[in-house]
Motif scaffolding. Sequence first.
Motif, PDB file in Angstrom:
ATOM      1  N   PRO A 199       0.687  -1.027  -0.017  1.00  8.40           N
ATOM      2  CA  PRO A 199      -0.142   0.077  -0.117  1.00  8.40           C
ATOM      3  C   PRO A 199       0.861   1.132  -0.236  1.00  8.40           C
ATOM      4  CG  PRO A 199      -0.736  -1.534   1.863  1.00  8.40           C
ATOM      5  CD  PRO A 199       0.261  -2.298   1.303  1.00  8.40           C
ATOM      6  N   ILE A 200       1.639   1.453   0.451  1.00  7.79           N
ATOM      7  CA  ILE A 200       2.985   3.013   0.602  1.00  7.79           C
ATOM      8  C   ILE A 200       3.783   2.845  -0.558  1.00  7.79           C
ATOM      9  CG2 ILE A 200       4.957   3.717   1.655  1.00  7.79           C
ATOM     10  CD1 ILE A 200       4.474   2.666   4.413  1.00  7.79           C
ATOM     11  N   ALA A 201       4.192   1.265  -1.232  1.00  6.60           N
ATOM     12  CA  ALA A 201       4.462   2.046  -2.672  1.00  6.60           C
ATOM     13  C   ALA A 201       3.394   2.533  -3.065  1.00  6.60           C
ATOM     14  CB  ALA A 201       5.003   0.549  -2.874  1.00  6.60           C
ATOM     15  N   TYR A 202       2.047   1.460  -3.556  1.00  8.30           N
ATOM     16  CA  TYR A 202       1.321   1.792  -4.833  1.00  8.30           C
ATOM     17  C   TYR A 202       1.095   3.256  -4.575  1.00  8.30           C
ATOM     18  CZ  TYR A 202      -1.592   0.023  -7.641  1.00  8.30           C
ATOM     19  OH  TYR A 202      -2.879   0.540  -8.874  1.00  8.30           O
ATOM     20  N   ASN A 203       0.868   3.960  -4.079  1.00  5.92           N
ATOM     21  CA  ASN A 203       0.271   4.697  -3.673  1.00  5.92           C
ATOM     22  C   ASN A 203       1.367   5.710  -3.008  1.00  5.92           C
ATOM     23  OD1 ASN A 203      -2.811   3.978  -2.837  1.00  5.92           O
ATOM     24  ND2 ASN A 203      -2.252   3.832  -1.562  1.00  5.92           N
ATOM     25  N   SER A 204       2.390   6.096  -4.108  1.00  7.82           N
ATOM     26  CA  SER A 204       3.847   6.759  -3.673  1.00  7.82           C
ATOM     27  C   SER A 204       3.686   7.093  -5.250  1.00  7.82           C
ATOM     28  CB  SER A 204       4.571   6.741  -2.602  1.00  7.82           C
ATOM     29  OG  SER A 204       4.395   6.611  -1.305  1.00  7.82           O
ATOM     30  N   THR A 205       4.606   8.454  -5.066  1.00 12.99           N
ATOM     31  CA  THR A 205       5.675   8.143  -5.668  1.00 12.99           C
ATOM     32  C   THR A 205       6.621   7.533  -5.909  1.00 12.99           C
ATOM     33  OG1 THR A 205       6.433  11.168  -5.287  1.00 12.99           O
ATOM     34  CG2 THR A 205       3.676  10.731  -6.709  1.00 12.99           C
ATOM     35  N   LYS A 206       7.788   8.327  -7.788  1.00 10.30           N
ATOM     36  CA  LYS A 206       9.004   7.601  -6.568  1.00 10.30           C
ATOM     37  C   LYS A 206       9.726   8.919  -5.847  1.00 10.30           C
ATOM     38  CE  LYS A 206      12.398   6.686 -10.266  1.00 10.30           C
ATOM     39  NZ  LYS A 206      13.761   5.823 -11.058  1.00 10.30           N
ATOM     40  N   GLN A 207       9.416   9.855  -6.276  1.00  8.20           N
ATOM     41  CA  GLN A 207      10.634  10.732  -5.348  1.00  8.20           C
ATOM     42  C   GLN A 207       9.891  10.621  -3.764  1.00  8.20           C
ATOM     43  OE1 GLN A 207      12.829  13.104  -6.192  1.00  8.20           O
ATOM     44  NE2 GLN A 207      13.353  13.096  -4.379  1.00  8.20           N
ATOM     45  N   GLN A 208       8.547  10.125  -3.578  1.00  5.93           N
ATOM     46  CA  GLN A 208       7.694  10.296  -1.873  1.00  5.93           C
ATOM     47  C   GLN A 208       8.902   9.063  -1.456  1.00  5.93           C
ATOM     48  OE1 GLN A 208       3.416  10.218  -3.028  1.00  5.93           O
ATOM     49  NE2 GLN A 208       3.938  12.154  -2.193  1.00  5.93           N
ATOM     50  N   LEU A 209       8.896   7.671  -2.576  1.00  5.29           N
ATOM     51  CA  LEU A 209       9.462   6.312  -1.817  1.00  5.29           C
ATOM     52  C   LEU A 209      10.735   6.657  -2.033  1.00  5.29           C
ATOM     53  CD1 LEU A 209       7.448   4.115  -4.065  1.00  5.29           C
ATOM     54  CD2 LEU A 209       7.237   4.315  -1.570  1.00  5.29           C
ATOM     55  N   LYS A 210      11.797   7.537  -2.711  1.00  4.02           N
ATOM     56  CA  LYS A 210      13.113   7.872  -2.693  1.00  4.02           C
ATOM     57  C   LYS A 210      13.285   8.633  -1.087  1.00  4.02           C
ATOM     58  CE  LYS A 210      17.306   9.646  -4.882  1.00  4.02           C
ATOM     59  NZ  LYS A 210      18.153  10.177  -6.047  1.00  4.02           N
ATOM     60  N   ASP A 211      12.496   9.302  -0.886  1.00  5.77           N
ATOM     61  CA  ASP A 211      12.509  10.315   0.208  1.00  5.77           C
ATOM     62  C   ASP A 211      12.238   9.552   1.793  1.00  5.77           C
ATOM     63  OD1 ASP A 211      13.350  12.281  -1.300  1.00  5.77           O
ATOM     64  OD2 ASP A 211      10.820  13.099  -1.399  1.00  5.77           O
ATOM     65  N   ARG A 212      11.579   8.536   1.531  1.00  2.00           N
ATOM     66  CA  ARG A 212      11.181   7.719   2.059  1.00  2.00           C
ATOM     67  C   ARG A 212      12.804   6.662   3.160  1.00  2.00           C
ATOM     68  NH1 ARG A 212       5.869   4.900   5.057  1.00  2.00           N
ATOM     69  NH2 ARG A 212       5.249   6.684   3.940  1.00  2.00           N
TER      70      ARG A 212
END
Length: 169
Positions: A118-131
């Motif tokens: 759910p976290i990956a599916y609902n996030s942009t690439k940049q949001q995931l990179k920041d995370r």
Amino acid sequence: MTKTVFLCGFMGCGKSTVGKVAAKMLGMEMVDLDEYIEQQEKASIPVIFSTKGEQYFRSCEKKAIGQFEGRCAVVATGGGAMLSRENYEAAKKAGTVIFIDTDFETCYSRIKDDPHRPIAYNSTKQQLKDRFEQRRKLYQQHSDLTVDGSLSPAQIAAEIKQAAAGQMI
């Protein structure tokens, strides 16, 4: 004395794949913590997130980690399980925590379109990179050993086995 080995790292770093190989090498049970929680809760991770929220899911993780004390298992934790100091301490009490340090692009290529994350599916690439960058520091702090995630699953499992021998896991 054999202890539980907890594998941690970002989503898609290879915890489940490496865990299966390491468990076989060590002659231990393999447990995917997310699957374990799904069985306990009788609901999928996306359903737990959407109906009860991330905080409830994190409490399920904490409870589940504590249930591995005294078990002979390799446990592939979810990407957020070892972010909490409390979870790390519970895992440390039950065994050894090993961080699989895999680069962001490799992780991203494995998780970008997965609706079961759910976290990956609902996030942009940049949001995931920041995370990823925020979490990497915590994985390093909340683990007993770091292994290079760019190696093959068999090579990583062999490093885990070697570390296990040295740490009397």
